[in-house]
Design an enzyme around this catalytic site. Structure first.
Site, short mmCIF file in Angstrom:
data_model
loop_
_atom_site.label_atom_id
_atom_site.label_comp_id
_atom_site.label_asym_id
_atom_site.label_seq_id
_atom_site.Cartn_x
_atom_site.Cartn_y
_atom_site.Cartn_z
CE LYS A 128 3.33 2.98 -12.01
NZ LYS A 128 2.36 3.00 -10.73
N GLY B 142 1.27 5.29 3.07
CA GLY B 142 2.56 5.39 2.41
C GLY B 142 2.15 6.74 1.66
CG ASN C 177 3.82 -0.17 -8.09
OD1 ASN C 177 3.30 0.54 -8.70
ND2 ASN C 177 4.81 0.43 -7.11
#
Length: 309
Positions: free
Chosen positions: A187, A10, A105
């Protein structure tokens, strides 16, 4: 030569693997599909901050890696989804000297990997970047690009020093931190509001989300809930980071979040890694986070099945 196995193809994988290749590393890709196309055509990165570039991977394959002892590092850039099992890709055991960097993430993603591979160093990495995959092998890098890395289960980390050296050689801004847990919460402070809200508002980009007072306030209140949890984890994110993130997001180019792009493409979203794990952490500490819990419930209704496309 330093050999790296990249999991995924990705935007994050293609962008940062390309910079490592520029620094002189070999980059090999494990992908779920289209490995022959990737070997033939490689990647084209359209980068506004760093300039456009193209490169071919040193190899690409879809089978279980059989020569892990030949690699110096594994970088996991796959989506943080319940249906994706690192064990099914790498196996139950891997060479004990092989470190794994989780450039993904979410919150609470490192401990399961430490349990799976207790003898290996597990690194945690965060990309503060606006980048999307336009199509197979084509990546648009709009803005930012800073990396933050640290060891999750070691007090000192020569491999982190090596990675910092490689990325800086290719002009990627990178920081090594001994407080990677706090960086994870930092984050999340951005991801927790912007990713879900972009989906739940019917496809709004970051600029549109902040342009309406009601959604701007919601972003800030969700960020406050994340900060509260970071304090409970002993990994405080400063309150000033909220204003910094809002101003930073206002200044950057309008951006469709990765979760929104997954939703629009009919792919599973990282709901559990970003929100579900956050709620479970809050529940363990008996802390109410009503806004995060609400958007999680709504997002689960909108989520596609957890199948791997």
């Amino acid at each position: 030569m330093f050999r790296i196995l990249i999991l995924g193809s990705g935007a994050i994988a293609g962008l940062y693997a390309g910079k490592l290749k520029q620094a002189g590393c070999e980059v090999h890709f494990w992908v779920r599909r289209n490995s022959e196309e990737l070997k033939k055509n490689g990647f084209r990165v359209e980068s506004i901050p760093w300039g456009n570039f193209e490169y071919l991977p040193d190899s690409a394959f879809e089978t279980k890696p059989s020569n892990l002892e030949n690699y110096d590092l594994v970088i996991n850039c796959l989506k943080s989804l319940p249906a994706i099992s690192l064990e099914s890709i790498l196996g139950k055991t891997i060479p004990p000297k092989l470190p794994i960097l989780l450039l993904q993430n979410g919150i609470g993603i490192e401990d399961p990997v430490c349990s799976l591979y207790p003898n290996n160093e597990i690194l945690s990495g965060l990309a503060f970047v606006c980048a999307n995959r336009l199509k197979e092998g084509v990546i648009l890098h709009l803005d930012y690009g800073e990396l933050m890395i640290g060891s999750w289960n070691r007090s000192s980390s020569p491999i982190c020093d090596t990675l910092v050296r490689f990325f800086r050689a290719s002009n990627v801004p990178i920081q090594y931190t001994e407080s990677i847990r706090a960086a994870r919460w930092k984050k999340l402070m951005w991801n927790a509001p912007f990713n879900p809200i972009s989906v739940l508002t019917g496809g709004k980009n970051t600029s549109e989300i902040l342009s309406l007072p009601a959604t701007r306030e919601l972003v800030i209140e969700i960020m406050k809930e994340v900060r509260q949890l970071s304090l409970l984890d002993g990994a405080e994110v400063l309150e000033s980071q909220i204003e910094t993130f809002v101003k930073m997001t206002e200044a950057m180019k309008p951006y469709k979040t990765s979760m929104l792009l997954d939703f629009e493409a009919g792919r599973p979203m990282e709901v559990e890694a970003i929100l579900g794990n956050t709620i479970r952490f809050a529940d363990r500490h008996g802390t109410p986070i009503p806004r995060i819990r609400t958007i999680y419930s709504l997002l689960k209704l909108a989520d596609h099945s957890e199948r791997i496309q």
